[in-house]
Scaffold this active site. Structure first.
Site, mmCIF file in Angstrom:
data_model
loop_
_atom_site.group_PDB
_atom_site.id
_atom_site.type_symbol
_atom_site.label_atom_id
_atom_site.label_comp_id
_atom_site.label_asym_id
_atom_site.label_seq_id
_atom_site.Cartn_x
_atom_site.Cartn_y
_atom_site.Cartn_z
ATOM 1 C CB SER A 175 -86.028 51.757 129.445
ATOM 2 O OG SER A 175 -86.331 50.812 130.461
ATOM 3 C CG HIS A 189 -86.287 50.378 136.494
ATOM 4 N ND1 HIS A 189 -87.370 51.098 136.972
ATOM 5 C CD2 HIS A 189 -86.475 50.288 135.153
ATOM 6 C CE1 HIS A 189 -88.169 51.411 135.964
ATOM 7 N NE2 HIS A 189 -87.655 50.942 134.852
ATOM 8 C CG ASN A 191 -89.052 54.157 131.486
ATOM 9 O OD1 ASN A 191 -90.047 54.873 131.590
ATOM 10 N ND2 ASN A 191 -88.741 53.519 130.372
ATOM 11 C CE1 TYR A 192 -87.476 60.091 135.431
ATOM 12 C CE2 TYR A 192 -85.383 58.957 135.046
ATOM 13 C CZ TYR A 192 -86.326 59.505 135.911
ATOM 14 O OH TYR A 192 -86.121 59.448 137.271
ATOM 15 N N GLY A 345 -95.825 41.162 120.088
ATOM 16 C CA GLY A 345 -94.743 40.936 119.153
ATOM 17 C C GLY A 345 -93.726 42.046 119.075
ATOM 18 C CB ILE A 348 -88.166 39.142 122.000
ATOM 19 C CG1 ILE A 348 -88.375 38.289 123.256
ATOM 20 C CG2 ILE A 348 -86.950 38.671 121.213
ATOM 21 C CD1 ILE A 348 -89.684 38.525 123.945
ATOM 22 C CD GLU A 349 -82.643 39.003 122.573
ATOM 23 O OE1 GLU A 349 -82.035 39.271 123.634
ATOM 24 O OE2 GLU A 349 -83.030 37.855 122.293
ATOM 25 C CB SER A 350 -85.850 46.015 123.303
ATOM 26 O OG SER A 350 -84.867 46.276 122.337
#
Length: 387
Positions: A175, A189, A191-192, A345, A348-350
């Protein structure tokens, strides 16, 4: 018979609620009756969201100092679709990062690597505050987890007295969101992802389910028709190598997915998007996903090279920041993977790597009719056929 969870459309690191794909008969119906599919898909998604807090169980990640050769469990065959898909996304990450760093001319990616005790892990790379890029993130992940019975029953979409046990699943994906500084250079953007479920724990021997999903889309602040046509032409070329119906079908799907309902407009100028794709040969779909991932650099980097040094004013930058605000709104309010990750949860950074460093909101802002800003907004409200 779909897998009961998927990777986010914008973040390969988060799992989201069940979203059943059509049966082979419905898949055919889907390609001919897209509007019907969109309506029923929304109904399923709304039902699935009610299960979100209990949808997936995954282990917490452990930071690593070195990248492993593979994140797959030792029992995985190197010739399996899982192994070949992981190899593809990691090669794509390297290729895109090399091209992004080269376009920047000096910026360097910060890399985080992590694993999970039961198998799986990921690599997150972010270039921030570079010469060209405000923020550029390119992430890969491999996830093993378990779907609880409630999510599995919802995914099957049928009433049954049988109560299956937990359903093991596997997911892998790449992503990326790339936010340039120059307002005349568009955001990208892509994403696969690939997903498998094993048999429910109390139904040994049940068939394994699998699917592919993903897409690539362009979000400019200003329209240069030659740029948008080039981008869409590359997407169409990748699709046409496999099925001439793919591009029109997935282009409309993209326009429908990246819709900001409370604004009545799209996030950008689209591209392609597909989900729940398992009604074709598995090897063909693996090759298709690979082709799409390999098309990212030729579709996008020539546009960046053309626009990254274009002179701009404070007004141009302010408009870009307003459009970045729309990007934030979509991702935090509507994107399924982002909202699920925030509720459950996830890392979070990802999850939030897709958000720009800066954005802007002005009260009741309306561009002057006929202006370049108005033309962009009109194209987001009324999707166009670019090729």
């Amino acid at each position: 018979m779909p897998p009961p969870a998927t990777l986010s459309a914008s973040s390969s690191f988060t799992l989201l609620s069940p979203s059943p794909s059509p049966s082979p008969k419905l898949a055919s119906f889907h390609s001919k009756h897209q509007s019907f599919h969109s309506a029923t898909r929304f109904t399923r998604l709304r039902r699935a969201r009610s299960l979100t807090p209990r949808c997936a169980v995954i282990e917490k990640e452990t930071p690593e100092t070195e990248k492993p050769e593979t994140f797959l469990r030792e029992s995985s065959s190197p010739t399996s679709v899982r192994a070949r898909f992981e190899k593809m996304i990691r090669e794509a990450q390297d290729t895109v990062c090399e091209a992004i760093a080269a376009a920047d001319g000096g910026g360097k990616f910060k890399e985080d690597v992590w694993s999970r005790p039961g198998g799986g892990g990921g690599i997150s790379r972010v270039l921030q505050n570079g010469a060209v890029w405000e923020k550029a993130g390119v992430n890969v992940s491999v996830v093993y987890g378990v779907m609880p019975p409630e999510a599995y029953r919802a995914a099957k979409g049928v009433a049954t007295d049988h109560k299956p046990g937990p359903v093991p699943f596997f997911a892998a994906g790449i992503s990326s969101v790339l936010h340039p500084k120059n307002p005349f250079a568009p955001t990208l953007h892509f994403n696969y992802r690939y997903f498998e479920t094993d048999a429910p724990q109390d139904v040994p021997g049940a068939p394994r389910q699998w699917w592919f999903g993903g897409g690539t889309d362009l979000t400019p602040a200003y329209i240069f028709e030659e740029d948008v046509k080039h981008f869409h032409s590359v997407q169409k070329s990748a699709c046409d190598k496999f099925d001439p119906t793919f591009y029109p079908r997935f282009k409309k799907w993209c326009d429908d997915y990246f819709y900001i309902k409370h604004r009545d407009e799209r996030r950008g100028l689209g591209g392609i998007f597909f989900d729940d794709l398992n009604d074709y040969d598995q090897e063909m779909l693996l090759s298709f996903a690979t082709e799409c991932a390999n098309s990212v650099v030729p579709a996008y980097v020539p546009i960046i090279e053309k626009r990254k040094d274009t002179p701009f004013t404070e007004d141009h930058k302010a408009w870009q920041q307003l459009r970045r605000g729309r990007y934030v709104e979509f991702n935090l309010v509507y994107d399924r993977g982002t909202t699920f990750g925030l509720k459950t949860g996830g890392r979070i950074e990802s999850i939030l790597v897709s958000l720009p460093l800066t954005a802007r909101w002005e009260y009741d802002h309306k561009p002057e009719e006929g202006s370049e800003e108005w033309k962009l907004l009109d194209a987001c409200i009324n999707p166009k056929e670019w090729v």
